[in-house]
Design a protein around this motif. Structure first.
Motif, PDB file in Angstrom:
ATOM      1  N   LYS A   6      41.413  39.582  38.074  1.00 17.00           N
ATOM      2  CA  LYS A   6      42.217  39.727  39.283  1.00 17.00           C
ATOM      3  C   LYS A   6      43.639  39.329  38.976  1.00 17.00           C
ATOM      4  O   LYS A   6      43.881  38.348  38.278  1.00 17.00           O
ATOM      5  CB  LYS A   6      41.683  38.833  40.407  1.00 17.00           C
ATOM      6  CG  LYS A   6      40.525  39.412  41.150  1.00 17.00           C
ATOM      7  CD  LYS A   6      40.375  38.751  42.505  1.00 17.00           C
ATOM      8  CE  LYS A   6      39.174  39.334  43.210  1.00 17.00           C
ATOM      9  NZ  LYS A   6      38.605  38.424  44.173  1.00 17.00           N
ATOM     10  N   GLU A   7      44.577  40.091  39.533  1.00 16.59           N
ATOM     11  CA  GLU A   7      45.993  39.803  39.313  1.00 16.59           C
ATOM     12  C   GLU A   7      46.581  39.124  40.534  1.00 16.59           C
ATOM     13  O   GLU A   7      46.243  39.461  41.669  1.00 16.59           O
ATOM     14  CB  GLU A   7      46.746  41.105  39.021  1.00 16.59           C
ATOM     15  CG  GLU A   7      48.159  40.857  38.559  1.00 16.59           C
ATOM     16  CD  GLU A   7      48.864  42.125  38.104  1.00 16.59           C
ATOM     17  OE1 GLU A   7      50.056  42.257  38.431  1.00 16.59           O
ATOM     18  OE2 GLU A   7      48.230  42.955  37.438  1.00 16.59           O
ATOM     19  N   CYS A   9      50.454  37.369  42.124  1.00 14.71           N
ATOM     20  CA  CYS A   9      51.897  37.218  41.946  1.00 14.71           C
ATOM     21  C   CYS A   9      52.368  36.193  42.978  1.00 14.71           C
ATOM     22  O   CYS A   9      52.305  36.437  44.188  1.00 14.71           O
ATOM     23  CB  CYS A   9      52.623  38.545  42.132  1.00 14.71           C
ATOM     24  SG  CYS A   9      54.380  38.385  41.742  1.00 14.71           S
ATOM     25  N   ARG A  14      53.698  36.594  37.691  1.00  9.28           N
ATOM     26  CA  ARG A  14      52.528  37.466  37.665  1.00  9.28           C
ATOM     27  C   ARG A  14      51.529  36.892  36.663  1.00  9.28           C
ATOM     28  O   ARG A  14      51.892  36.607  35.530  1.00  9.28           O
ATOM     29  CB  ARG A  14      52.966  38.857  37.216  1.00  9.28           C
ATOM     30  CG  ARG A  14      52.309  39.974  37.954  1.00  9.28           C
ATOM     31  CD  ARG A  14      52.934  41.315  37.592  1.00  9.28           C
ATOM     32  NE  ARG A  14      53.825  41.827  38.605  1.00  9.28           N
ATOM     33  CZ  ARG A  14      53.479  42.115  39.850  1.00  9.28           C
ATOM     34  NH1 ARG A  14      52.255  41.932  40.248  1.00  9.28           N
ATOM     35  NH2 ARG A  14      54.355  42.602  40.695  1.00  9.28           N
ATOM     36  N   TYR A  15      50.293  36.697  37.129  1.00 12.43           N
ATOM     37  CA  TYR A  15      49.272  36.214  36.199  1.00 12.43           C
ATOM     38  C   TYR A  15      47.919  36.823  36.550  1.00 12.43           C
ATOM     39  O   TYR A  15      47.701  37.313  37.652  1.00 12.43           O
ATOM     40  CB  TYR A  15      49.201  34.683  36.160  1.00 12.43           C
ATOM     41  CG  TYR A  15      48.857  34.004  37.463  1.00 12.43           C
ATOM     42  CD1 TYR A  15      47.537  33.700  37.794  1.00 12.43           C
ATOM     43  CD2 TYR A  15      49.852  33.637  38.366  1.00 12.43           C
ATOM     44  CE1 TYR A  15      47.222  33.063  38.983  1.00 12.43           C
ATOM     45  CE2 TYR A  15      49.551  32.992  39.554  1.00 12.43           C
ATOM     46  CZ  TYR A  15      48.234  32.706  39.859  1.00 12.43           C
ATOM     47  OH  TYR A  15      47.930  32.073  41.031  1.00 12.43           O
ATOM     48  N   ILE A  16      47.040  36.785  35.557  1.00 11.50           N
ATOM     49  CA  ILE A  16      45.697  37.348  35.705  1.00 11.50           C
ATOM     50  C   ILE A  16      44.690  36.227  35.531  1.00 11.50           C
ATOM     51  O   ILE A  16      44.830  35.384  34.643  1.00 11.50           O
ATOM     52  CB  ILE A  16      45.442  38.439  34.633  1.00 11.50           C
ATOM     53  CG1 ILE A  16      46.371  39.626  34.862  1.00 11.50           C
ATOM     54  CG2 ILE A  16      43.983  38.888  34.630  1.00 11.50           C
ATOM     55  CD1 ILE A  16      46.358  40.631  33.723  1.00 11.50           C
ATOM     56  N   ARG A  18      40.834  35.893  34.588  1.00 14.80           N
ATOM     57  CA  ARG A  18      39.790  36.717  33.988  1.00 14.80           C
ATOM     58  C   ARG A  18      38.817  35.839  33.222  1.00 14.80           C
ATOM     59  O   ARG A  18      39.087  34.657  32.981  1.00 14.80           O
ATOM     60  CB  ARG A  18      40.409  37.758  33.057  1.00 14.80           C
ATOM     61  CG  ARG A  18      41.208  37.153  31.913  1.00 14.80           C
ATOM     62  CD  ARG A  18      41.607  38.168  30.857  1.00 14.80           C
ATOM     63  NE  ARG A  18      42.447  37.614  29.821  1.00 14.80           N
ATOM     64  CZ  ARG A  18      42.019  36.893  28.795  1.00 14.80           C
ATOM     65  NH1 ARG A  18      40.740  36.608  28.669  1.00 14.80           N
ATOM     66  NH2 ARG A  18      42.866  36.427  27.885  1.00 14.80           N
ATOM     67  N   ALA A  76      49.468  34.314  31.848  1.00 13.55           N
ATOM     68  CA  ALA A  76      50.790  34.714  32.344  1.00 13.55           C
ATOM     69  C   ALA A  76      51.680  34.968  31.135  1.00 13.55           C
ATOM     70  O   ALA A  76      51.628  34.221  30.153  1.00 13.55           O
ATOM     71  CB  ALA A  76      51.393  33.621  33.216  1.00 13.55           C
TER      72      ALA A  76
END
Length: 181
Positions: A6-7, A9, A14-16, A18, A76
């Motif tokens: 999932k992303e 912001c 912006r980071y994921i 996972r 990130a």
């Protein structure tokens, strides 16, 4: 076990979030070492209980194969900036619960990374027949305690004078749990 990435912001970062993969092992070893030196909120001092790249590879492999473990990373700018784990128990009488732990690089505090690692872990637990999530938190970590309470965790107990910090004083550990009936 694995989850869908999932992303997020937040504040232009912006980071994921996972699932950890084997190629993350070297970065995880370095990030954990750095985080341990940045805060006394965690159990270890920098360098204690060090886990090297091969150690993290094994943890990731075991967690990926286990239906009661979840290892998440927050990435990130193409680097790991935090991670969390839910660790289950192989004993049948404890198979309904996992223990949660989380850490984030100090430079990335304030971006909701810890909160989103927690939320994703709760979502995973709720959809995988896990009834209880437990965690330990230092009594002085008010921000974390408030966050956990917001997501349904309750104080289950206090471990008195459980940790000694750099100031020479002893501090309590707050044991918290979230039960989904």
């Amino acid at each position: 076990m694995r989850v869908t990435p999932k992303e997020f912001c937040i504040h232009n970062l912006r980071y994921i979030v996972r699932s950890a993969i084997v190629k993350d092992a070297k970065s995880l070893s370095e990030v954990r070492l750095q985080i341990d030196g940045e805060t006394e909120n965690l159990d270890r001092e920098k360098g204690e209980a060090y886990i090297d790249e091969s150690g993290f590879k094994q943890i990731i492999k075991d967690d990926t194969e286990s239906s009661s473990n979840l290892f998440l990373v927050a990435e990130a700018n193409e680097k790991i900036v935090g991670f969390s784990r839910c660790e289950g128990n192989k004993l049948k009488r404890f198979s309904h619960k996992v223990e949660f732990g989380v850490c984030v690089l100090k430079e990335y505090w304030g971006y909701g990374i810890g909160r989103n690692l927690l939320k994703e872990s709760i979502d995973w637990a709720d959809s995988n027949e896990i009834k209880k999530i437990t965690l330990n938190v230092l009594e002085t970590n008010d921000k974390a305690i408030k966050l956990y309470e917001k997501y349904g965790f309750e104080v289950e107990g206090i471990l008195k004078k459980d940790k000694i910090l750099s100031d020479g004083n002893y501090y309590n550990t707050v044991v918290m749990g979230r039960f989904k009936g």
